[in-house]
Design a protein around this motif. Structure first.
Motif, PDB file in Angstrom:
ATOM      1  N   THR A  84       2.384 -21.646  -0.352  1.00  0.00           N
ATOM      2  CA  THR A  84       3.842 -21.521  -0.464  1.00  0.00           C
ATOM      3  C   THR A  84       4.455 -22.294  -1.623  1.00  0.00           C
ATOM      4  OG1 THR A  84       4.150 -23.371   1.088  1.00  0.00           O
ATOM      5  CG2 THR A  84       4.081 -21.135   2.008  1.00  0.00           C
ATOM      6  N   ASP A  85       3.844 -23.403  -2.023  1.00  0.00           N
ATOM      7  CA  ASP A  85       4.484 -24.285  -2.997  1.00  0.00           C
ATOM      8  C   ASP A  85       3.741 -24.432  -4.318  1.00  0.00           C
ATOM      9  OD1 ASP A  85       5.569 -24.943  -0.357  1.00  0.00           O
ATOM     10  OD2 ASP A  85       6.622 -26.556  -1.370  1.00  0.00           O
ATOM     11  N   ILE A  86       2.464 -24.045  -4.355  1.00  0.00           N
ATOM     12  CA  ILE A  86       1.620 -24.331  -5.517  1.00  0.00           C
ATOM     13  C   ILE A  86       0.991 -23.037  -6.032  1.00  0.00           C
ATOM     14  CG2 ILE A  86      -0.401 -25.594  -6.358  1.00  0.00           C
ATOM     15  CD1 ILE A  86       0.021 -27.556  -4.008  1.00  0.00           C
ATOM     16  N   ALA A  87       0.995 -22.858  -7.350  1.00  0.00           N
ATOM     17  CA  ALA A  87       0.246 -21.781  -7.992  1.00  0.00           C
ATOM     18  C   ALA A  87      -0.627 -22.399  -9.071  1.00  0.00           C
ATOM     19  CB  ALA A  87       1.185 -20.745  -8.593  1.00  0.00           C
ATOM     20  N   LEU A  88      -1.900 -22.053  -9.080  1.00  0.00           N
ATOM     21  CA  LEU A  88      -2.850 -22.623 -10.036  1.00  0.00           C
ATOM     22  C   LEU A  88      -3.501 -21.507 -10.820  1.00  0.00           C
ATOM     23  CD1 LEU A  88      -5.237 -25.579  -9.240  1.00  0.00           C
ATOM     24  CD2 LEU A  88      -5.838 -23.833 -10.887  1.00  0.00           C
ATOM     25  N   PRO A  97     -10.234  -6.243 -10.229  1.00  0.00           N
ATOM     26  CA  PRO A  97     -10.510  -5.174 -11.201  1.00  0.00           C
ATOM     27  C   PRO A  97     -10.306  -3.767 -10.670  1.00  0.00           C
ATOM     28  CG  PRO A  97     -12.560  -6.197 -10.446  1.00  0.00           C
ATOM     29  CD  PRO A  97     -11.438  -7.045  -9.938  1.00  0.00           C
ATOM     30  N   SER A  98     -10.414  -3.574  -9.353  1.00  0.00           N
ATOM     31  CA  SER A  98     -10.279  -2.231  -8.783  1.00  0.00           C
ATOM     32  C   SER A  98      -8.833  -1.819  -8.561  1.00  0.00           C
ATOM     33  CB  SER A  98     -11.038  -2.146  -7.457  1.00  0.00           C
ATOM     34  OG  SER A  98     -10.503  -3.076  -6.517  1.00  0.00           O
ATOM     35  N   LEU A  99      -7.885  -2.728  -8.826  1.00  0.00           N
ATOM     36  CA  LEU A  99      -6.461  -2.436  -8.623  1.00  0.00           C
ATOM     37  C   LEU A  99      -5.742  -2.347  -9.960  1.00  0.00           C
ATOM     38  CD1 LEU A  99      -5.558  -4.812  -5.646  1.00  0.00           C
ATOM     39  CD2 LEU A  99      -6.295  -2.420  -5.553  1.00  0.00           C
ATOM     40  N   THR A 100      -4.741  -1.481 -10.029  1.00  0.00           N
ATOM     41  CA  THR A 100      -3.904  -1.406 -11.220  1.00  0.00           C
ATOM     42  C   THR A 100      -3.066  -2.680 -11.346  1.00  0.00           C
ATOM     43  OG1 THR A 100      -2.063  -0.398 -10.027  1.00  0.00           O
ATOM     44  CG2 THR A 100      -3.721   1.094 -10.979  1.00  0.00           C
ATOM     45  N   VAL A 101      -2.411  -2.804 -12.489  1.00  0.00           N
ATOM     46  CA  VAL A 101      -1.510  -3.943 -12.693  1.00  0.00           C
ATOM     47  C   VAL A 101      -0.464  -3.983 -11.588  1.00  0.00           C
ATOM     48  CG1 VAL A 101       0.312  -4.855 -14.193  1.00  0.00           C
ATOM     49  CG2 VAL A 101      -1.858  -4.066 -15.177  1.00  0.00           C
ATOM     50  N   ALA A 102       0.143  -2.826 -11.286  1.00  0.00           N
ATOM     51  CA  ALA A 102       1.166  -2.778 -10.237  1.00  0.00           C
ATOM     52  C   ALA A 102       0.599  -3.196  -8.895  1.00  0.00           C
ATOM     53  CB  ALA A 102       1.737  -1.364 -10.144  1.00  0.00           C
ATOM     54  N   ALA A 103      -0.618  -2.749  -8.584  1.00  0.00           N
ATOM     55  CA  ALA A 103      -1.226  -3.098  -7.304  1.00  0.00           C
ATOM     56  C   ALA A 103      -1.637  -4.565  -7.255  1.00  0.00           C
ATOM     57  CB  ALA A 103      -2.437  -2.205  -7.042  1.00  0.00           C
ATOM     58  N   ASN A 104      -2.097  -5.120  -8.396  1.00  0.00           N
ATOM     59  CA  ASN A 104      -2.391  -6.547  -8.448  1.00  0.00           C
ATOM     60  C   ASN A 104      -1.143  -7.362  -8.138  1.00  0.00           C
ATOM     61  OD1 ASN A 104      -5.067  -7.957  -9.522  1.00  0.00           O
ATOM     62  ND2 ASN A 104      -5.026  -5.905 -10.413  1.00  0.00           N
ATOM     63  N   ILE A 105      -0.032  -6.956  -8.721  1.00  0.00           N
ATOM     64  CA  ILE A 105       1.227  -7.663  -8.500  1.00  0.00           C
ATOM     65  C   ILE A 105       1.691  -7.512  -7.056  1.00  0.00           C
ATOM     66  CG2 ILE A 105       3.677  -7.702  -9.114  1.00  0.00           C
ATOM     67  CD1 ILE A 105       2.804  -6.928 -11.970  1.00  0.00           C
ATOM     68  N   ALA A 106       1.599  -6.294  -6.520  1.00  0.00           N
ATOM     69  CA  ALA A 106       2.034  -6.058  -5.142  1.00  0.00           C
ATOM     70  C   ALA A 106       1.180  -6.847  -4.151  1.00  0.00           C
ATOM     71  CB  ALA A 106       1.958  -4.565  -4.826  1.00  0.00           C
ATOM     72  N   PHE A 107      -0.133  -6.909  -4.418  1.00  0.00           N
ATOM     73  CA  PHE A 107      -1.031  -7.657  -3.534  1.00  0.00           C
ATOM     74  C   PHE A 107      -0.638  -9.123  -3.503  1.00  0.00           C
ATOM     75  CE2 PHE A 107      -4.780 -10.314  -2.967  1.00  0.00           C
ATOM     76  CZ  PHE A 107      -5.301  -9.823  -1.782  1.00  0.00           C
ATOM     77  N   GLN A 108      -0.370  -9.696  -4.680  1.00  0.00           N
ATOM     78  CA  GLN A 108      -0.014 -11.114  -4.742  1.00  0.00           C
ATOM     79  C   GLN A 108       1.341 -11.376  -4.105  1.00  0.00           C
ATOM     80  OE1 GLN A 108      -2.170 -13.208  -5.773  1.00  0.00           O
ATOM     81  NE2 GLN A 108      -1.107 -15.148  -6.068  1.00  0.00           N
ATOM     82  N   SER A 109       2.312 -10.516  -4.385  1.00  0.00           N
ATOM     83  CA  SER A 109       3.656 -10.753  -3.859  1.00  0.00           C
ATOM     84  C   SER A 109       3.699 -10.606  -2.345  1.00  0.00           C
ATOM     85  CB  SER A 109       4.658  -9.795  -4.515  1.00  0.00           C
ATOM     86  OG  SER A 109       4.342  -8.451  -4.202  1.00  0.00           O
ATOM     87  N   ALA A 110       2.813  -9.764  -1.778  1.00  0.00           N
ATOM     88  CA  ALA A 110       2.787  -9.576  -0.327  1.00  0.00           C
ATOM     89  C   ALA A 110       2.370 -10.846   0.408  1.00  0.00           C
ATOM     90  CB  ALA A 110       1.845  -8.428   0.034  1.00  0.00           C
ATOM     91  N   LEU A 111       1.689 -11.765  -0.296  1.00  0.00           N
ATOM     92  CA  LEU A 111       1.264 -13.005   0.336  1.00  0.00           C
ATOM     93  C   LEU A 111       2.452 -13.877   0.733  1.00  0.00           C
ATOM     94  CD1 LEU A 111      -1.753 -14.008  -1.950  1.00  0.00           C
ATOM     95  CD2 LEU A 111      -1.820 -12.886   0.280  1.00  0.00           C
ATOM     96  N   SER A 112       3.589 -13.642   0.094  1.00  0.00           N
ATOM     97  CA  SER A 112       4.775 -14.451   0.397  1.00  0.00           C
ATOM     98  C   SER A 112       5.610 -13.863   1.527  1.00  0.00           C
ATOM     99  CB  SER A 112       5.641 -14.604  -0.857  1.00  0.00           C
ATOM    100  OG  SER A 112       6.124 -13.351  -1.274  1.00  0.00           O
ATOM    101  N   GLY A 113       5.111 -12.773   2.139  1.00  0.00           N
ATOM    102  CA  GLY A 113       5.867 -12.148   3.225  1.00  0.00           C
ATOM    103  C   GLY A 113       6.558 -10.903   2.721  1.00  0.00           C
ATOM    104  N   CYS A 151       2.131 -13.616 -14.165  1.00  0.00           N
ATOM    105  CA  CYS A 151       3.029 -12.818 -13.328  1.00  0.00           C
ATOM    106  C   CYS A 151       2.646 -12.956 -11.861  1.00  0.00           C
ATOM    107  CB  CYS A 151       2.974 -11.360 -13.765  1.00  0.00           C
ATOM    108  SG  CYS A 151       4.146 -10.282 -12.924  1.00  0.00           S
ATOM    109  N   ARG A 152       1.369 -12.831 -11.553  1.00  0.00           N
ATOM    110  CA  ARG A 152       0.903 -12.938 -10.164  1.00  0.00           C
ATOM    111  C   ARG A 152       1.226 -14.305  -9.578  1.00  0.00           C
ATOM    112  NH1 ARG A 152      -4.104 -10.588  -8.121  1.00  0.00           N
ATOM    113  NH2 ARG A 152      -4.867 -12.719  -8.227  1.00  0.00           N
ATOM    114  N   ALA A 153       1.061 -15.347 -10.392  1.00  0.00           N
ATOM    115  CA  ALA A 153       1.351 -16.699  -9.894  1.00  0.00           C
ATOM    116  C   ALA A 153       2.840 -16.884  -9.634  1.00  0.00           C
ATOM    117  CB  ALA A 153       0.857 -17.736 -10.894  1.00  0.00           C
ATOM    118  N   LEU A 154       3.668 -16.372 -10.539  1.00  0.00           N
ATOM    119  CA  LEU A 154       5.104 -16.584 -10.426  1.00  0.00           C
ATOM    120  C   LEU A 154       5.750 -15.702  -9.365  1.00  0.00           C
ATOM    121  CD1 LEU A 154       5.855 -16.929 -14.222  1.00  0.00           C
ATOM    122  CD2 LEU A 154       5.996 -18.748 -12.516  1.00  0.00           C
TER     123      LEU A 154
END
Length: 245
Positions: A84-88, A97-113, A151-154
């Motif tokens: 929740t507080d740290i990105a490294l 590698p099997s996901l598009t840029v959009a899917a990589n971003i969506a996967f990461q953002s979904a971790l925040s709820g 982008c994924r971290a932020l």
């Protein structure tokens, strides 16, 4: 205060002896600031980053992240803090590698709820990834992969961003473009950043404060321009001469 280290020490066992890696390091990172950490290989930079990111425990001393003292947290609480507080971000971007840029971003953002679509669009636009959204990571240049890693971290809107030489794997021209993108995002989002770098020019450009480590000890700290003009030790003087003179 987003990050505070107080008298942090760390050693690792090498064969039959303990080798000190960090020797009583103390500093503060204020909200919205970027702090650059410079030192030779083996000076303890990455170890310090791992301790700040709650990935390793210090042998002695105290560490606070977002007002929480890490030694007072259990394993589950530390894991929650990392989510929740740290990105490294390391030199390797850990893209899927099997996901598009959009899917990589969506996967990461979904971790925040529930993803904040306005925030996602803002970060994607600031990092110039709009035209890459349907591509796969292998089709991206090194600079684009680095922007996707940022982008994924932020996406998670961290209070503390930890960067371990994130720009070193790209060519100088691409690096300048990354600096510009990073500065734009940093200015708009005010993320507190600890940047491990081997490049004093990078530290001078990106950081509000510069720390110099020598054999695990903090030998100088201050505004980059002051440190570079007023080296406190022979080691710092030689470090500056090797890159800037």
């Amino acid at each position: 205060m987003v990050l505070r280290l107080e008298g942090v020490k760390k050693s690792f066992r090498n064969s039959e002896e303990l080798v000190p890696v960090l020797q009583g390091v103390s500093f503060d990172l204020e909200a919205g600031d970027t702090l650059a950490l410079r030192g030779e290989s083996g000076s303890g930079k990455s170890t310090l980053l791992h301790i700040a990111g709650a990935l390793e425990a210090a042998d002695a001393g105290r560490v606070w992240v977002s007002g929480k003292e890490l030694t007072q947290l259990n394993d589950g609480e530390r894991a929650q803090l990392r989510r929740t507080d740290i990105a490294l971000i390391f030199q390797q971007f850990n893209l899927i590698p099997s996901l598009t840029v959009a899917a990589n971003i969506a996967f990461q953002s979904a971790l925040s709820g529930t993803p904040d679509l306005a925030h996602i669009n803002h970060i994607v636009s600031a990092l110039g990834l709009e035209e890459q959204m349907q591509k796969y990571p292998e089709a991206l240049s090194g600079g684009q992969q680095q922007r996707l890693g940022l982008c994924r971290a932020l996406m998670l809107e961290p209070e503390l961003l930890l960067l371990d030489e994130p720009f070193s794997a790209v060519d100088p021209i691409t690096r300048l473009g990354l600096y510009e993108r990073f500065e734009s995002v940093q200015k708009q989002n005010q993320v507190s950043t600890l940047l491990v770098t081997h490049d004093l020019r990078e530290a001078k450009r990106l950081a509000d404060y510069l720390l110099i480590l020598d054999k695990g000890a903090l030998v100088q700290a201050g505004i980059p321009e002051y440190v570079l003009q007023n080296p406190a030790t022979v080691y710092v003087e030689r470090l500056i001469e090797s890159q800037l003179v």
